[in-house]
Scaffold this motif. Structure first.
Motif, short mmCIF file in Angstrom:
data_model
loop_
_atom_site.label_atom_id
_atom_site.label_comp_id
_atom_site.label_asym_id
_atom_site.label_seq_id
_atom_site.Cartn_x
_atom_site.Cartn_y
_atom_site.Cartn_z
N LEU A 389 90.42 -84.60 18.35
CA LEU A 389 89.87 -83.57 19.21
C LEU A 389 89.85 -82.19 18.55
O LEU A 389 89.08 -81.33 18.93
N GLN A 390 90.73 -81.97 17.57
CA GLN A 390 90.82 -80.66 16.92
C GLN A 390 90.27 -80.67 15.50
O GLN A 390 90.14 -79.63 14.88
N LYS A 391 89.93 -81.85 15.02
CA LYS A 391 89.59 -82.00 13.61
C LYS A 391 88.34 -81.23 13.20
O LYS A 391 88.30 -80.58 12.15
N ALA A 392 87.30 -81.26 14.05
CA ALA A 392 86.02 -80.66 13.66
C ALA A 392 86.16 -79.17 13.40
O ALA A 392 85.65 -78.64 12.41
N THR A 393 86.85 -78.48 14.32
CA THR A 393 87.03 -77.03 14.14
C THR A 393 87.84 -76.74 12.89
O THR A 393 87.49 -75.85 12.09
N ALA A 394 88.93 -77.49 12.71
CA ALA A 394 89.77 -77.28 11.53
C ALA A 394 88.99 -77.53 10.25
O ALA A 394 89.14 -76.80 9.25
N GLN A 395 88.13 -78.56 10.27
CA GLN A 395 87.33 -78.86 9.07
C GLN A 395 86.38 -77.71 8.75
O GLN A 395 86.24 -77.32 7.58
N ARG A 396 85.72 -77.16 9.77
CA ARG A 396 84.74 -76.10 9.51
C ARG A 396 85.41 -74.84 9.00
O ARG A 396 84.91 -74.19 8.09
N VAL A 397 86.53 -74.48 9.59
CA VAL A 397 87.24 -73.29 9.14
C VAL A 397 87.78 -73.49 7.73
O VAL A 397 87.72 -72.60 6.88
N LEU A 398 88.29 -74.70 7.47
CA LEU A 398 88.81 -75.01 6.14
C LEU A 398 87.71 -74.95 5.09
O LEU A 398 87.88 -74.35 4.02
N ALA A 399 86.56 -75.57 5.37
CA ALA A 399 85.45 -75.57 4.41
C ALA A 399 84.92 -74.17 4.19
O ALA A 399 84.65 -73.76 3.04
N HIS A 400 84.77 -73.40 5.27
CA HIS A 400 84.26 -72.03 5.15
C HIS A 400 85.23 -71.16 4.35
O HIS A 400 84.80 -70.37 3.48
N SER A 401 86.52 -71.29 4.61
CA SER A 401 87.51 -70.46 3.93
C SER A 401 87.60 -70.81 2.45
O SER A 401 87.67 -69.92 1.59
N LEU A 402 87.57 -72.10 2.13
CA LEU A 402 87.59 -72.52 0.73
C LEU A 402 86.33 -72.05 0.02
O LEU A 402 86.38 -71.59 -1.13
N ASP A 403 85.20 -72.14 0.68
CA ASP A 403 83.93 -71.65 0.13
C ASP A 403 84.03 -70.18 -0.25
O ASP A 403 83.69 -69.76 -1.37
N THR A 404 84.52 -69.35 0.67
CA THR A 404 84.63 -67.91 0.42
C THR A 404 85.64 -67.63 -0.67
O THR A 404 85.42 -66.76 -1.54
N LEU A 405 86.76 -68.33 -0.65
CA LEU A 405 87.79 -68.12 -1.67
C LEU A 405 87.25 -68.44 -3.06
O LEU A 405 87.53 -67.72 -4.03
N LEU A 406 86.48 -69.51 -3.18
CA LEU A 406 85.89 -69.86 -4.48
C LEU A 406 84.94 -68.79 -4.97
O LEU A 406 84.91 -68.46 -6.17
N ARG A 407 84.15 -68.23 -4.08
CA ARG A 407 83.22 -67.16 -4.48
C ARG A 407 83.99 -65.94 -4.99
O ARG A 407 83.59 -65.31 -5.97
N LEU A 408 85.08 -65.60 -4.29
CA LEU A 408 85.87 -64.43 -4.69
C LEU A 408 86.59 -64.66 -6.02
O LEU A 408 86.74 -63.75 -6.83
N LEU A 409 87.05 -65.89 -6.24
CA LEU A 409 87.81 -66.19 -7.45
C LEU A 409 86.92 -66.45 -8.67
O LEU A 409 87.41 -66.40 -9.80
#
Length: 629
Positions: A389-409
Motif C-alpha cells: 500500500l505504501q510502496k508506490a509513493t516510496a518508489q517514486r520519491v526514491l527514484a526522483h531523489s536518486l535522479d536529482t542526486l546523480l545530476r548534482l554529483l
C-alpha cells in the motif's frame, strides 16, 4: 623595462623589420628603404607601425612627421639604421612580404614565453585575423589559475587584450590552491615527491580522485597531501620521506620486501616490483563512492518491479499516460523531509558552483548523500517498500531523489553517476514528481516523463523551494542527533541491537513537540522506545546520558548492564579526566604560555578544559548513580 627577446627556435617571431643603409647608398637602395616601402609616409603618430631611424654616427634618433615624403631625403649621405615595428591594426602580410623583397629583414628572435602566453586568449582564435572564432569566443568568462602566475601571465593577458583588442580577455579569475606534499613542498616530478594520478585511479578510482581533489579545494589555502608508496607485496602504505623519495629502491616497513621507485636505473633495481605512489587522502572519497553505489543498488533492486514506460502504478489501480495533476501522492513525514532537504541542497550546490566554492559543494553533497539519503531515508523507506500500500509513493520519491542526486554529483563524479543513471533508466525510465496543490509553473517539480538517455546531457536540476519546510528539517535534525546519541550509548555500554531500550529526552517544550512525531522512527531505526519527552521527563535511577545542544538523552540501563563493571569503568574515567584537567589548568596558569601563544591557541586550550570539566561532571554523576544502584 621588459626584455622580450629570446634566442629560441619556438615561439612568436618578433614583428620588427630592420634595414641598414650605408652612407653611400645608391638611388635604388635609398628609394627601396624609404619611398618604395612607404616609410617616408610614417610619422611618430602612425596608427599601424612604429618607425625608428637611428643616425649611426651620432646615435641620435631622427624623427619624421609623415606629412612630407621628401622630408627624409635631407638625411641622405648618412649611415642609418631603420627599425619598423608592427604597432596595431590588421596584419598586412602582402606589405610585409614586400618589405623583405625591398631588403628589410625580420628579426630572427622570438618573443619571451610569457609575452607569447599573454597573447594566448586571442592568438589561439586566429588573431590578428578577424575570425568567427575570435568574434564568438573572445572575451571568455572565467580564467582558472594558480596564484603564482598572476603577474607573470594573468596580468599580461589583460594588458595584451586591452592593447590588441580594446577589451579584457575574461571577466573573472578563479585562483585555486596548490596541492603540496606532506612537507609543504610543491609536487615535482624531478624531486619524485608527487603522487601519480594513474596510481590514484588504479587504487581508488577516477571518481575518487576527482571528488577528493574537489573536496580539498578550499579557497586559496594550499593543501598538504602526504605521499605514500604502496608496497606491491603486502599493499601497506609506506610514508614517503625526503630521504627515501630519492632512492632507487625502498624496503617496506611492514613486510620488509623491497620495491623499486622511479629512480631505478640498474637492472637489479628495475627487476623489483614497482611501488605505486599514492596518498591516503583519497580514502574518504573512495568510501563515499562505495556508499553511493551500495545505496543505488538498493534503490535499483526496489525499483525493479516499477512499471516502465509511461505506465505507472498507483495503489489499487493501474493507470497509463498519467497526467501531472493525478500524481496526488500521500507523502509521509520522511518524504517531505527528504524533498525539503533536496531543495535546500540543490540550491546550495548550485550557488556554490556558481561562486567557485567547490569544496562547499562537495561537502553539501557528501553530507546529504551519506548522512541523509543513504543512512536515514533509505533505512526508513525499507519498511514502506515492503508494504504494497505504501510502496508506490516510496518508489517514486526514491527514484526522483536518486535522479536529482546523480545530476548534482555528476560534475564531481562523472563515471559512477553515469553508470548508475543507465541502470536507473532501465528500471525507472519515467521519473519526476508533480503534486496537486502545488504550482505547475517553471519552478514546479519535474513532471513525470522519460529521462534523458545520458546523464551528461540531462538538464541541471532546479531548486524547487516550495518544498522547503524549515520545521520538518529542524525536526529531523533533532531526530538525527538524538538517534545518534542513543546508538552511541548502546555502543558504549555494549548493548546488542536486538535488545530493546527505553529512553527519555529532557528538553524544552518546543523541542519535545518536534520530536514527538518521530517516536515510531526511534523504534524502527534503534529499537528504542521513548518513555518521556520534555523538561519534566523522569530520569531512571540506572542510566547512561548523552548531553547535546538543547537536550539530554537518558537511556534506562536497568537489566542491561553489569553495575560493578560500570562503577570500575567510571572510576577510571574520573581518575583520567582529573589528571588531564590538572595538567590543562597548569598550562593555562602559566603566564608565559598565555602571553606568548596565539590567541586562538589559548582559546582552544580553554575550550578543551571546559569540555573535559563537563565530561568529568557527567562521569561523576554516572558513578554516583551506579554506586547507589
Amino acid at each position: 623595462d621588459w626584455p622580450v627577446s629570446r634566442q629560441l627556435w619556438w615561439g612568436h617571431r618578433i614583428p620588427v623589420w630592420h634595414l641598414h643603409i650605408p652612407a653611400n647608398a645608391n638611388d635604388d637602395q635609398w628609394n627601396a628603404a624609404f619611398h618604395w616601402s612607404d616609410v617616408d609616409e610614417m610619422g611618430d603618430d602612425d596608427p599601424e607601425y612604429s618607425i625608428q631611424i637611428i643616425d649611426k654616427a651620432s646615435g641620435q634618433r631622427i624623427a619624421l612627421s609623415g606629412r612630407d615624403i621628401n622630408e627624409v631625403d635631407q638625411y641622405r649621405g648618412r649611415e642609418l639604421q631603420v627599425l619598423l615595428c608592427k604597432r596595431r591594426g590588421d596584419w598586412n602580410t602582402e606589405y610585409e612580404r614586400g618589405l623583405e623583397q625591398l631588403g628589410y629583414a625580420q628579426d630572427p628572435d622570438v618573443l619571451d614565453t610569457w609575452f607569447s602566453s599573454a597573447l594566448w586568449p586571442h592568438s589561439t582564435m586566429g588573431w590578428p585575423e578577424k575570425t568567427p572564432e575570435l568574434a564568438y569566443w573572445y572575451p571568455t568568462s572565467t580564467l582558472i589559475t594558480s596564484r603564482d602566475i598572476i603577474t607573470l601571465w594573468v596580468a599580461r593577458m589583460v594588458i595584451m587584450g586591452q592593447n590588441n583588442l580594446d577589451e579584457i580577455p575574461f571577466r573573472e579569475v578563479y585562483i585555486h590552491p596548490k596541492i603540496l606534499d606532506g612537507y609543504g613542498e610543491s609536487m615535482n616530478k624531478s624531486l619524485g615527491n608527487g603522487v601519480d594520478p594513474l596510481d590514484i585511479v588504479e587504487k581508488f578510482g577516477a571518481d575518487a580522485l576527482r571528488f577528493g581533489l574537489t573536496a580539498l579545494t578550499t579557497e586559496t589555502q594550499d593543501v598538504r597531501m602526504p605521499v605514500q608508496f604502496e608496497c606491491p607485496a603486502c599493499q601497506a602504505l609506506v610514508d614517503q620521506t625526503k630521504k627515501n623519495r630519492a632512492l632507487p629502491k625502498v624496503a617496506c616497513t611492514k613486510c620488509g620486501q623491497e620495491f623499486s621507485t622511479q629512480w631505478a636505473k640498474s637492472d637489479a633495481d628495475k627487476a623489483l616490483p614497482r611501488a605505486a605512489v599514492v596518498s591516503e587522502r583519497f580514502e574518504v572519497a573512495r568510501n563515499f563512492t562505495n556508499k553511493l553505489w551500495n545505496a543505488a543498488r538498493f534503490a535499483l533492486i526496489n525499483l525493479a518491479d516499477n512499471v516502465s514506460g509511461s505506465k505507472l502504478q498507483v495503489p489499487g489501480s493501474e493507470v497509463t499516460n498519467l497526467k501531472p495533476e493525478t500524481w496526488n501522492l500521500e507523502l509521509t513525514v520522511e518524504d517531505r523531509w527528504l524533498l525539503s532537504r533536496l531543495a535546500s541542497v540543490t540550491a546550495g550546490v548550485t550557488e556554490s558552483l556558481k561562486t567557485y566554492h567547490y569544496a562547499d559543494a562537495a561537502k553539501l553533497l557528501y553530507d546529504f548523500a551519506w548522512d541523509e539519503f543513504c543512512s536515514f531515508y533509505v533505512e526508513i523507506a525499507k519498511a514502506r517498500l515492503a508494504d504494497p500500500l505504501q510502496k508506490a509513493t516510496a518508489q517514486r520519491v526514491l527514484a526522483h531523489s536518486l535522479d536529482t542526486l546523480l545530476r548534482l554529483l555528476h560534475p564531481l563524479m562523472p563515471f559512477i553517476t553515469e553508470e548508475i543513471w543507465q541502470l536507473l533508466n532501465q528500471v525507472a525510465p519515467v521519473r519526476g514528481l508533480s503534486f496537486a496543490g502545488l504550482s505547475q509553473g517553471a519552478d514546479a517539480p519535474r513532471s513525470p516523463g522519460h529521462s534523458p538517455k545520458w546523464l551528461i546531457v540531462a538538464p541541471w536540476p532546479e531548486a524547487d523551494l516550495s518544498w522547503q519546510n524549515r520545521e520538518t528539517e529542524a525536526r529531523f535534525a533533532l531526530f538525527q542527533q538524538a538517534l545518534g546519541a542513543i546508538r552511541e550509548i548502546r555502543s558504549r555500554q555494549n548493548i546488542a541491537t536486538k535488545n530493546p531500550l527505553n529512553f527519555a529526552i529532557r528538553c524544552d517544550a518546543a523541542t519535545a513537540d518536534l520530536l514527538q512525531p518521530m517516536a515510531p522512527y526511534f523504534l524502527s531505526m534503534a529499537n528504542a522506545t521513548a518513555t518521556a519527552l520534555g523538561p519534566d521527563a523522569a530520569v531512571p535511577p540506572t542510566n547512561a546520558k548523552s548531553s547535546l545542544a538543547g537536550m539530554e538523552v537518558v537511556v534506562d540501563l536497568a537489566g542491561l548492564i553489569d553495575v560493578g563493571a560500570e562503577v570500575a569503568k567510571n572510576e577510571q574515567l574520573v581518575q583520567k579526566l582529573t589528571g588531564l584537567i590538572t595538567a590543562k589548568q597548569g598550562k593555562l596558569a602559566n603566564e608565559s604560555f598565555v602571553s606568548r601563544a596565539p590567541a586562538n591557541v589559548v582559546q582552544s586550550e580553554r575550550d578543551s578544559l571546559a569540555q573535559m570539566q563537563e565530561q568529568l561532571a557527567s562521569a561523576q554523576t554516572a558513578l554516583a548513580v551506579f554506586r547507589k544502584t
